[in-house]
Structure formats: structure tokens, C-alpha cells
Design a protein around this motif. Structure first.
Motif, PDB file in Angstrom:
ATOM      1  N   ALA A 107       0.834  -1.204   0.000  1.00 19.30           N
ATOM      2  CA  ALA A 107       0.000   0.000   0.000  1.00 19.30           C
ATOM      3  C   ALA A 107       0.868   1.253   0.000  1.00 19.30           C
ATOM      4  O   ALA A 107       0.580   2.234  -0.712  1.00 19.30           O
ATOM      5  N   ALA A 108       1.946   1.229   0.784  1.00 18.08           N
ATOM      6  CA  ALA A 108       2.861   2.374   0.817  1.00 18.08           C
ATOM      7  C   ALA A 108       3.537   2.571  -0.531  1.00 18.08           C
ATOM      8  O   ALA A 108       3.707   3.707  -1.001  1.00 18.08           O
ATOM      9  N   ALA A 109       3.938   1.473  -1.168  1.00 19.04           N
ATOM     10  CA  ALA A 109       4.553   1.564  -2.489  1.00 19.04           C
ATOM     11  C   ALA A 109       3.571   2.123  -3.512  1.00 19.04           C
ATOM     12  O   ALA A 109       3.941   2.918  -4.385  1.00 19.04           O
ATOM     13  N   GLY A 110       2.312   1.710  -3.421  1.00 18.85           N
ATOM     14  CA  GLY A 110       1.298   2.245  -4.317  1.00 18.85           C
ATOM     15  C   GLY A 110       1.074   3.729  -4.103  1.00 18.85           C
ATOM     16  O   GLY A 110       0.945   4.502  -5.062  1.00 18.85           O
ATOM     17  N   ARG A 111       1.031   4.148  -2.848  1.00 15.63           N
ATOM     18  CA  ARG A 111       0.860   5.576  -2.560  1.00 15.63           C
ATOM     19  C   ARG A 111       2.015   6.394  -3.135  1.00 15.63           C
ATOM     20  O   ARG A 111       1.808   7.471  -3.707  1.00 15.63           O
ATOM     21  N   LEU A 198      12.771   1.373  -0.571  1.00 16.54           N
ATOM     22  CA  LEU A 198      13.007   1.130   0.848  1.00 16.54           C
ATOM     23  C   LEU A 198      11.751   1.540   1.606  1.00 16.54           C
ATOM     24  O   LEU A 198      10.925   2.312   1.103  1.00 16.54           O
ATOM     25  N   PHE A 199      11.626   1.049   2.835  1.00 10.70           N
ATOM     26  CA  PHE A 199      10.429   1.311   3.630  1.00 10.70           C
ATOM     27  C   PHE A 199      10.826   1.704   5.044  1.00 10.70           C
ATOM     28  O   PHE A 199      11.817   1.220   5.588  1.00 10.70           O
ATOM     29  N   ASP A 200      10.019   2.602   5.627  1.00 10.48           N
ATOM     30  CA  ASP A 200      10.182   2.961   7.026  1.00 10.48           C
ATOM     31  C   ASP A 200       8.808   3.276   7.602  1.00 10.48           C
ATOM     32  O   ASP A 200       7.777   3.027   6.951  1.00 10.48           O
ATOM     33  N   LEU A 205      10.213   4.752  -0.017  1.00 11.90           N
ATOM     34  CA  LEU A 205      11.181   5.679  -0.597  1.00 11.90           C
ATOM     35  C   LEU A 205      11.707   5.059  -1.887  1.00 11.90           C
ATOM     36  O   LEU A 205      12.018   3.867  -1.929  1.00 11.90           O
ATOM     37  N   MET A 206      11.828   5.867  -2.937  1.00 10.43           N
ATOM     38  CA  MET A 206      12.343   5.404  -4.225  1.00 10.43           C
ATOM     39  C   MET A 206      13.814   5.767  -4.345  1.00 10.43           C
ATOM     40  O   MET A 206      14.184   6.943  -4.181  1.00 10.43           O
ATOM     41  N   VAL A 207      14.664   4.772  -4.636  1.00 10.30           N
ATOM     42  CA  VAL A 207      16.098   5.027  -4.634  1.00 10.30           C
ATOM     43  C   VAL A 207      16.719   5.029  -6.029  1.00 10.30           C
ATOM     44  O   VAL A 207      17.889   5.368  -6.172  1.00 10.30           O
ATOM     45  N   ASP A 208      15.960   4.671  -7.069  1.00  7.67           N
ATOM     46  CA  ASP A 208      16.564   4.536  -8.402  1.00  7.67           C
ATOM     47  C   ASP A 208      15.578   5.014  -9.460  1.00  7.67           C
ATOM     48  O   ASP A 208      14.541   4.387  -9.687  1.00  7.67           O
ATOM     49  N   LEU A 209      15.920   6.118 -10.126  1.00  9.12           N
ATOM     50  CA  LEU A 209      15.082   6.672 -11.194  1.00  9.12           C
ATOM     51  C   LEU A 209      15.800   6.663 -12.546  1.00  9.12           C
ATOM     52  O   LEU A 209      15.327   7.278 -13.503  1.00  9.12           O
ATOM     53  N   GLU A 210      16.909   5.956 -12.639  1.00  9.45           N
ATOM     54  CA  GLU A 210      17.731   6.013 -13.846  1.00  9.45           C
ATOM     55  C   GLU A 210      17.087   5.347 -15.065  1.00  9.45           C
ATOM     56  O   GLU A 210      17.560   5.526 -16.178  1.00  9.45           O
ATOM     57  N   ASN A 211      16.006   4.597 -14.876  1.00  5.56           N
ATOM     58  CA  ASN A 211      15.354   3.931 -16.010  1.00  5.56           C
ATOM     59  C   ASN A 211      14.226   4.777 -16.600  1.00  5.56           C
ATOM     60  O   ASN A 211      13.486   4.315 -17.465  1.00  5.56           O
TER      61      ASN A 211
END
Length: 312
Positions: A107-111, A198-200, A205-211
């Protein structure tokens, strides 16, 4: 490909690359400390785009709009010369844990994805690379069909690949429907997977946008639906199930409202990304690690994407 010493020399006294192995099994990502402020800042150093300014502009826009992701700590540096030159960047080293395989994290990833899409809606950035559509050439489709047959026979001999192959045979029609839809193209990551999150206690949190590239946002959502567990131990040997997808979908739709046209095209977007990107992961890109990834890929090969990942 530049080595650690060459990258350190290019950055000079701005930062110090720490020792130890790469933080990623797929590419060189090194821990570092950026100097110059009152305190050093924990960072990661990695390769980025050859012309990184458009990506940095998007990253800084996302961060300014409250998205939990990374933007460069210092200007990127060139390593090497001429056509062989690489651009390297230092990002903040975000803190968090891996996906635990549970619905709350989904759910957090979807948000997070919904917020990224909402924050990028209508955003125009000069030089941002366009989405690369697949090919409807008969020879290309035939190659994919044979590659799926060969890979299924090698890795999943008891799996039924007929549905995937039948959809590949009709790939030209799927491609045409998706391209002709004329949906707006916005900056999207096209890599919203557990391996890049990553999650807290506050969420994801998104750590890689290079794609990233400019693409219809429902294609980005389709990547997340189909490939979220790819190469991650939390997958437990399968693609997202119905309840897991419902958690992700609910989080996403709470932050981003899709248009009626996007909702109508969702089944087409799912099938398109399944065939265009999923075929590579099932053939040339098969990875037996981590444990369970082959079972996840078998589930991907045989599932009915429309039944598994509804938006309604």
C-alpha cells in the motif's frame, strides 16, 4: 567501464568513496561520504545518464513536491573521454528496510507511485528521453515466440506458455491500440519495483530513477503490477496475488486519479508491458537468484493479467 579509482579521481576532494563491495548486485553502486558542509553526508555513487540534466530536473521537482526520492548532492562528473565517457552522480544514502512481502508495504509503495504520477502530471522537461515502443515487425515477433518456447522448455517444462505465445502473435494489434490512444506522456520511472524501494514508518522511498522516460503513466503502473516482486526475496515465488494487488492499487488510487480513457486502456497497457518487457525477463533476462525468482517468473508466464490486476 570506469573503476572505483577513476571515479574517485573525477570527484576529487568533494567526496570519499568507501571501501567494500558494490551495494547492488546488478551494477556498481558504492557507499561514499560527501564533504563540504558542517557534517559529512552519507551518499551512494553510481553511473547516471550520459546527459543527466533532464533527469536531475525531474528529481529536483519531485523532491520539491514532497516525493521521497533522491536528487544529486553535487554536480555529476564525467569519467573518461569522448564517446566512452560516463557520467557519475552522488545521491543521498536513504535509510530504510527492504520490502517485507506484506500488504502494508505494498500500500505504501502504491501511494508513492501515485504521488509521483500526480507530481509529474503536465510536467515538461526539455531533453527527457521518449519511451521506446516495441516493434511490430514479423521477424521480431517470431524471434520472441521462439525464445519463449525455448526458455519455457528449459526453465518451466510443465508450464503452459500458449496464452503468452498467442498474445505475442497479436502483438502488432496491441502495440497499435496503445500508440493510437494518444495518452499524455509524462516523466515516469518504469522501474517501480521492490528492488528499488526502501520502507520505514512513514512509508516508501524510491532510490533509483535512472530507467525513466516520457511515457503514459498507465504503462508505469503496469510495470509495477507485473514486475514488482522481480528479483526480490519478498516475492516468495509468485507475482502479486489478488489481495496484494488490491493493497497496492488502493494506495495508488488514493493519490492519483486516472482518467476514464486510462481506465479503458488499462487491459491493453497490462498486456503490452507484459509482452514487451516481460518477454525479455522470461528469455534473455532470466535470473535464478534470489531464491524464488524462477517460480515468480513461472507465475508471470502463466497468469491472466486482466484477472490478476484489475483496476475496478
Amino acid at each position: 567501464m570506469a573503476d572505483r579509482h577513476e571515479v574517485q579521481a573525477a570527484f576529487g576532494a568533494v567526496l570519499t568513496i568507501e571501501g567494500g563491495a558494490s551495494l547492488s548486485p546488478w551494477s556498481d553502486v558504492w557507499a561514499a561520504r560527501v564533504h563540504g558542509g558542517e557534517h559529512d553526508v552519507d551518499a551512494v555513487v553510481k553511473r547516471t545518464w550520459r546527459s543527466p540534466a533532464p533527469l536531475e530536473a525531474w528529481q529536483r521537482t519531485l523532491v520539491a513536491r514532497g516525493i521521497r526520492t533522491v536528487a544529486p548532492l553535487v554536480p555529476p562528473v564525467a569519467v573518461g573521454e569522448g564517446d566512452a565517457a560516463e557520467q557519475w552522480v552522488a545521491y543521498p544514502r536513504l535509510l530504510g528496510r527492504e520490502w517485507d512481502g506484506g500488504a502494508d508495504d505494498l500500500a505504501a509503495a502504491g501511494r508513492l507511485l501515485g504521488r509521483m504520477h500526480a507530481a509529474s502530471d503536465g510536467l515538461a522537461i526539455d531533453g527527457f528521453p521518449p519511451f521506446e515502443w516495441g516493434s511490430a515487425e514479423r521477424s521480431s515477433i517470431d524471434e520472441d515466440v521462439e525464445a519463449i518456447r525455448a526458455s519455457a522448455a528449459e526453465h518451466w517444462p510443465h508450464a503452459d506458455a500458449d496464452r503468452w505465445i498467442a498474445q505475442l502473435e497479436a502483438f502488432g494489434d496491441t502495440l497499435e491500440r496503445m500508440r493510437a490512444a494518444g495518452l499524455p506522456h509524462v516523466p515516469v520511472s518504469l522501474d517501480h519495483r521492490a528492488a528499488n524501494l526502501l520502507f520505514d514508518a512513514e512509508g516508501a522511498l524510491m532510490v533509483d530513477l535512472e530507467n525513466a522516460s516520457l511515457a503514459p503513466r498507465i504503462l508505469d503502473l503496469a510495470v509495477a503490477a507485473l514486475l514488482f516482486p522481480l528479483e526480490h526475496p519478498g516475492a516468495a515465488g509468485s507475482a502479486l496475488g489478488g489481495a496484494e494487488w488490491a493493497a497496492f492499487r488502493g494506495g495508488y488510487l488514493s493519490e492519483c486519479r486516472l482518467t476514464r480513457r486510462e481506465l479503458e486502456l488499462w487491459p491493453t497497457a497490462l498486456t503490452y508491458m507484459k509482452l514487451e518487457w516481460g518477454t525479455w525477463h522470461l528469455t534473455e533476462g532470466v535470473e535464478p537468484e534470489p531464491e524464488g525468482n524462477l517460480a515468480y517468473l513461472e507465475d508471470l508466464l502463466t497468469l491472466d493479467e486482466h484477472a490478476r490486476f484489475p483496476l475496478g
